[in-house]
Scaffold this motif. Structure first.
Motif, PDB file in Angstrom:
ATOM      1  N   MET A   1       0.833  -1.198   0.000  1.00 17.46           N
ATOM      2  CA  MET A   1       0.000   0.000   0.000  1.00 17.46           C
ATOM      3  C   MET A   1       0.874   1.258   0.000  1.00 17.46           C
ATOM      4  O   MET A   1       1.902   1.296   0.677  1.00 17.46           O
ATOM      5  CB  MET A   1      -0.861  -0.013   1.266  1.00 17.46           C
ATOM      6  CG  MET A   1      -2.265   0.425   0.975  1.00 17.46           C
ATOM      7  SD  MET A   1      -3.334   0.291   2.401  1.00 17.46           S
ATOM      8  CE  MET A   1      -4.856  -0.112   1.593  1.00 17.46           C
ATOM      9  N   SER A   4       0.999   3.621   4.722  1.00 18.99           N
ATOM     10  CA  SER A   4       1.020   2.515   5.667  1.00 18.99           C
ATOM     11  C   SER A   4      -0.199   2.591   6.579  1.00 18.99           C
ATOM     12  O   SER A   4      -0.810   3.650   6.739  1.00 18.99           O
ATOM     13  CB  SER A   4       2.299   2.557   6.501  1.00 18.99           C
ATOM     14  OG  SER A   4       2.198   3.573   7.463  1.00 18.99           O
ATOM     15  N   ARG A   5      -0.500   1.446   7.167  1.00 18.13           N
ATOM     16  CA  ARG A   5      -1.650   1.396   8.075  1.00 18.13           C
ATOM     17  C   ARG A   5      -1.435   2.360   9.241  1.00 18.13           C
ATOM     18  O   ARG A   5      -2.338   3.034   9.696  1.00 18.13           O
ATOM     19  CB  ARG A   5      -1.807  -0.039   8.586  1.00 18.13           C
ATOM     20  CG  ARG A   5      -3.131  -0.279   9.281  1.00 18.13           C
ATOM     21  CD  ARG A   5      -3.158  -1.641   9.922  1.00 18.13           C
ATOM     22  NE  ARG A   5      -3.028  -2.719   8.951  1.00 18.13           N
ATOM     23  CZ  ARG A   5      -2.536  -3.934   9.246  1.00 18.13           C
ATOM     24  NH1 ARG A   5      -2.124  -4.201  10.477  1.00 18.13           N
ATOM     25  NH2 ARG A   5      -2.458  -4.873   8.341  1.00 18.13           N
TER      26      ARG A   5
ATOM     27  N   GLU B   4      -1.048   0.074  -9.380  1.00 17.77           N
ATOM     28  CA  GLU B   4      -2.044  -0.776  -8.716  1.00 17.77           C
ATOM     29  C   GLU B   4      -3.323  -0.900  -9.547  1.00 17.77           C
ATOM     30  O   GLU B   4      -3.871  -1.987  -9.699  1.00 17.77           O
ATOM     31  CB  GLU B   4      -2.424  -0.197  -7.334  1.00 17.77           C
ATOM     32  CG  GLU B   4      -1.314  -0.177  -6.312  1.00 17.77           C
ATOM     33  CD  GLU B   4      -0.736   1.215  -6.177  1.00 17.77           C
ATOM     34  OE1 GLU B   4      -0.621   1.672  -5.048  1.00 17.77           O
ATOM     35  OE2 GLU B   4      -0.404   1.829  -7.220  1.00 17.77           O
ATOM     36  N   SER B  65     -11.594   3.560   5.797  1.00 17.10           N
ATOM     37  CA  SER B  65     -11.053   2.798   6.930  1.00 17.10           C
ATOM     38  C   SER B  65     -12.210   2.212   7.719  1.00 17.10           C
ATOM     39  O   SER B  65     -13.158   2.918   8.058  1.00 17.10           O
ATOM     40  CB  SER B  65     -10.224   3.705   7.841  1.00 17.10           C
ATOM     41  OG  SER B  65      -9.411   4.554   7.075  1.00 17.10           O
ATOM     42  N   ASP B  91      -6.483  -0.449  -3.718  1.00 13.81           N
ATOM     43  CA  ASP B  91      -5.643  -1.172  -2.768  1.00 13.81           C
ATOM     44  C   ASP B  91      -6.499  -1.609  -1.587  1.00 13.81           C
ATOM     45  O   ASP B  91      -7.517  -0.984  -1.274  1.00 13.81           O
ATOM     46  CB  ASP B  91      -4.517  -0.243  -2.274  1.00 13.81           C
ATOM     47  CG  ASP B  91      -3.269  -1.022  -1.929  1.00 13.81           C
ATOM     48  OD1 ASP B  91      -3.384  -2.233  -1.668  1.00 13.81           O
ATOM     49  OD2 ASP B  91      -2.190  -0.424  -1.914  1.00 13.81           O
ATOM     50  N   ASP B  93      -6.139  -3.589   2.493  1.00 10.12           N
ATOM     51  CA  ASP B  93      -5.292  -4.129   3.554  1.00 10.12           C
ATOM     52  C   ASP B  93      -6.233  -4.473   4.702  1.00 10.12           C
ATOM     53  O   ASP B  93      -6.933  -3.605   5.216  1.00 10.12           O
ATOM     54  CB  ASP B  93      -4.289  -3.038   3.974  1.00 10.12           C
ATOM     55  CG  ASP B  93      -3.505  -3.422   5.221  1.00 10.12           C
ATOM     56  OD1 ASP B  93      -2.638  -4.288   5.104  1.00 10.12           O
ATOM     57  OD2 ASP B  93      -3.771  -2.850   6.299  1.00 10.12           O
ATOM     58  N   GLN B  94      -6.269  -5.761   5.049  1.00  8.17           N
ATOM     59  CA  GLN B  94      -7.222  -6.158   6.080  1.00  8.17           C
ATOM     60  C   GLN B  94      -6.533  -7.039   7.100  1.00  8.17           C
ATOM     61  O   GLN B  94      -5.670  -7.848   6.760  1.00  8.17           O
ATOM     62  CB  GLN B  94      -8.400  -6.906   5.430  1.00  8.17           C
ATOM     63  CG  GLN B  94      -9.562  -7.197   6.360  1.00  8.17           C
ATOM     64  CD  GLN B  94      -9.492  -8.586   6.943  1.00  8.17           C
ATOM     65  OE1 GLN B  94      -9.250  -9.550   6.227  1.00  8.17           O
ATOM     66  NE2 GLN B  94      -9.693  -8.690   8.246  1.00  8.17           N
ATOM     67  N   THR B  95      -6.892  -6.852   8.365  1.00  6.48           N
ATOM     68  CA  THR B  95      -6.287  -7.682   9.408  1.00  6.48           C
ATOM     69  C   THR B  95      -7.223  -7.752  10.613  1.00  6.48           C
ATOM     70  O   THR B  95      -8.214  -7.030  10.681  1.00  6.48           O
ATOM     71  CB  THR B  95      -4.914  -7.102   9.823  1.00  6.48           C
ATOM     72  OG1 THR B  95      -4.284  -8.023  10.708  1.00  6.48           O
ATOM     73  CG2 THR B  95      -5.048  -5.765  10.532  1.00  6.48           C
ATOM     74  N   MET B 103      -9.767  -2.764   8.456  1.00  4.21           N
ATOM     75  CA  MET B 103      -9.549  -2.854   7.008  1.00  4.21           C
ATOM     76  C   MET B 103      -9.381  -1.435   6.453  1.00  4.21           C
ATOM     77  O   MET B 103     -10.110  -0.523   6.826  1.00  4.21           O
ATOM     78  CB  MET B 103     -10.742  -3.534   6.341  1.00  4.21           C
ATOM     79  CG  MET B 103     -10.626  -3.640   4.826  1.00  4.21           C
ATOM     80  SD  MET B 103     -11.842  -4.770   4.111  1.00  4.21           S
ATOM     81  CE  MET B 103     -13.307  -3.778   4.172  1.00  4.21           C
TER      82      MET B 103
END
Lengths: 453, 148
Positions: A1, A4-5, B4, B65, B91, B93-95, B103
């Protein structure tokens, strides 16, 4: 990404948990072209111009706030000092002009309008004198209108005649708004070295050197800095300054992006971003909390001036690194009534009037939202203004005085303004007389370093 | 177009041709081959100002988010809203962080039939049902704050 988170979470935490907000989007408007011999015509022109230029201000700012997920607390107007706008009138009815501006501000929907102002740091015109006479009534009968007067600059010295009159005027203004603890005085600032592009109230006005109209923003975020200082743990003060600078950098960049977007959509030039840690009475939105996080039990403790010097300087440096448009007052504000830690410190005796005055020599403004006993003599109020002006003039900085002689109240009692203006304990002032000094009048000459040609 | 977005579009095209049951390994190989074949042509172009790594992204991209208690179908529901409104996913991103669902999505609204503000309202409606908190913010805010 690409982000960043951690970075995404940091931004969300700042706006959701640490009260980061755009404190104000302030639209500056020149009104010098509205002058006329006929006051009625001046009022019409002023109203027409304001309502035309600011027509889309509120919806545009609300849209931007939604898109960025960034709260924008206030929308405001800053105007050419009205003492000048009304100067050409045969009948200088400044109260009528004040009402006209206030009505327009209500129709536009802004929270405040600044510019009921006069610049008298060296001397007073006939129009300025008439403005002074009408000042208490104008601010007592209007709601959104704020006023300010410049009484001193490093280049011109200190106009003690104007200051002596302001002592009397402030008491009159407090008396006229006695039912609201002297709220009128919260809408009026006395300046030394004022800046002409300040977007914050009550001292905003739009200087004679500015463009036709432009957009400025004021960004705040004491909660964000307090969090950064707490998280830094047991580091030394040099490292702490670095951390504050980095934090100020980030919030300045956010503010500039949003300010430029507002200006673009309104079709106006972007003027300045003022990066000022401006507290509100909310817990977690306090400059006093930052001083506590730095290691002081209360603001007012010995060490407070040094801590505040570090803070103000680091905020300015972070801001300057982030944007070439940093202006206004930029730094840290230390109003008493608008900061819950400052209120507590003033109430429990940790913060005295004299220490507060010392701290104003290094903060970005001055004695702000300080309540004093209602029976304080006008000469003492004038002398307080003179002291604060001297700090500004000799140190080449802006200083301001927003002081409320609370009618009928004494030391130990509280004044309650509500909302962003908060509440304040009445602070004791020095009872020794200064009448003879103030009655001398005249002008304190400009200091040596004012002659820098 | 960012890297991406390009990879995402190629992947979608490959799946459309091969059907839903294509093996992930095969799809990955094909996408890699196509992307490598295109790469020289892409590099000879002047750098795109919207390239996420080098410059503030354009104002049509949003960071979405999502935080809350873990549950069934949170990601699916949110992706469904994006599909319905024709937002493309850039994009994701998940956790699970200490038992909580987290996420972050980046969505491009260029071809969408609604504004970022309207998308925010749509997502807030599903957030209530899913018992999560959803933040929608323009991506350029994050670039301004975290990139010099």
């Amino acid at each position: 990404m690409s982000l960043s988170r951690r970075e995404i979470l940091e931004t969300i935490r700042m706006t959701e948990m640490e009260n980061l907000d755009i404190r104000t989007v302030t639209l500056g408007v020149t009104l010098s072209d509205c002058a006329d011999a006929d006051l009625g015509r001046v009022c019409d022109r002023v109203q027409h111009k304001l309502e035309r230029i600011a027509a889309r201000l509120i919806p545009t700012v609300n849209e931007i706030s939604e898109e960025f997920g960034m709260p924008i607390a206030n929308k405001r107007l800053a105007l050419t000092p009205l003492s000048m706008v009304g100067a050409a009138c045969t009948d200088r009815d400044y109260v009528k002009l004040a009402r006209a501006v206030d009505d327009s501000a209500g129709r536009i929907g802004v929270d405040f309008v600044g510019g009921f102002s006069a610049l008298v740091h060296k001397g007073m015109t006939t129009a300025d004198s008439e403005y002074f006479d009408q000042l208490p009534e104008a601010l007592a009968v209007t709601n959104r209108l704020c006023g300010s007067v410049s009484v001193a600059t490093t280049r011109s010295g200190i106009n003690m005649n104007a200051i002596a009159r302001l002592g009397v005027i402030l008491k009159d203004l407090a008396r006229r708004t006695a039912d609201r603890d002297g709220l009128g005085c919260a809408k009026f600032v006395v300046f030394a070295n004022p800046v002409e592009d300040n977007p914050f109230m009550a001292g905003a006005f739009y200087g004679a050197g500015e463009a036709e109209a432009s957009v400025s923003v004021g960004i705040s975020g004491p909660g964000v800095v307090a969090h950064a200082v707490r998280t830094a743990g047991d580091c030394d003060l040099g490292e702490l300054a670095e951390i504050i600078k980095r934090t100020a950098f980030k919030i300045t960049r956010a503010g500039e992006l949003i300010g430029r977007e507002a200006a673009r959509r309104l079709g106006l030039p972007f003027n300045i971003i003022d990066v000022s840690l401006a507290p509100t009475p909310l817990v977690g939105d306090s400059v006093g909390e930052i001083l506590q996080a730095m290691g002081l039990e209360f603001p007012g403790a010995h060490g407070s001036t040094a801590a505040l010097a570090l803070l103000t300087d680091a905020v300015k440096k972070g801001g300057l690194m982030a944007s070439s448009n940093v202006g206004g007052l930029s730094g840290a504000f230390i109003p008493v009534s608008e900061d819950h830690v400052m209120i507590e410190a003033a109430a429990n005796g940790a913060l005295t009037f004299d220490k507060l005055e010392a701290m104003t020599s290094v903060c970005s403004v001055g004695l702000d939202m300080v309540a004093i006993p209602g029976d304080t003599p006008a000469e003492t109020i004038a002398a307080i203004i003179a002291d604060e002006a001297a700090i500004g003039v000799m140190n080449n900085k802006t200083t301001a005085i927003r002081i409320i002689p609370a009618p009928g109240k004494g030391v130990g009692e509280m004044v309650e303004f509500g909302g962003l203006l908060g509440r304040a304990p009445i602070m004791a002032v020095n009872p020794s007389h200064c009448h003879a000094f103030i009655r001398r009048g005249g002008r304190i000459p400009a200091p040596l370093h004012g002659l820098r040609n | 177009m960012s890297t991406e977005t390009l990879i995402y579009d190629i992947t979608r095209a490959v799946y459309r041709r091969l059907g839903e049951n294509a093996s992930p390994a095969l799809v990955e190989d094909l996408v890699t081959d196509v992307y490598r074949a295109l790469q020289p042509a892409l590099q000879s172009q002047p750098p795109s100002p919207s390239s996420a790594e080098v410059a503030p992204s354009n104002h049509t991209r949003a960071v979405i988010s999502v935080f809350g208690n873990d549950g069934i179908g949170i990601a699916a529901t949110i992706l469904n809203v994006l599909a319905e409104t024709k937002c493309s996913l850039v994009d994701i991103d998940q956790t699970i962080l200490r038992g909580k669902f987290a996420m972050v999505l980046i969505a491009d609204t260029t071809r969408a039939d609604i504004s970022i503000t309207a998308l925010k309202e749509r997502l807030n409606q599903v957030a209530e049902k899913l018992d999560v908190k959803i933040y929608v913010q323009r991506e350029d805010l994050f670039h301004a704050m975290h990139r010099v």
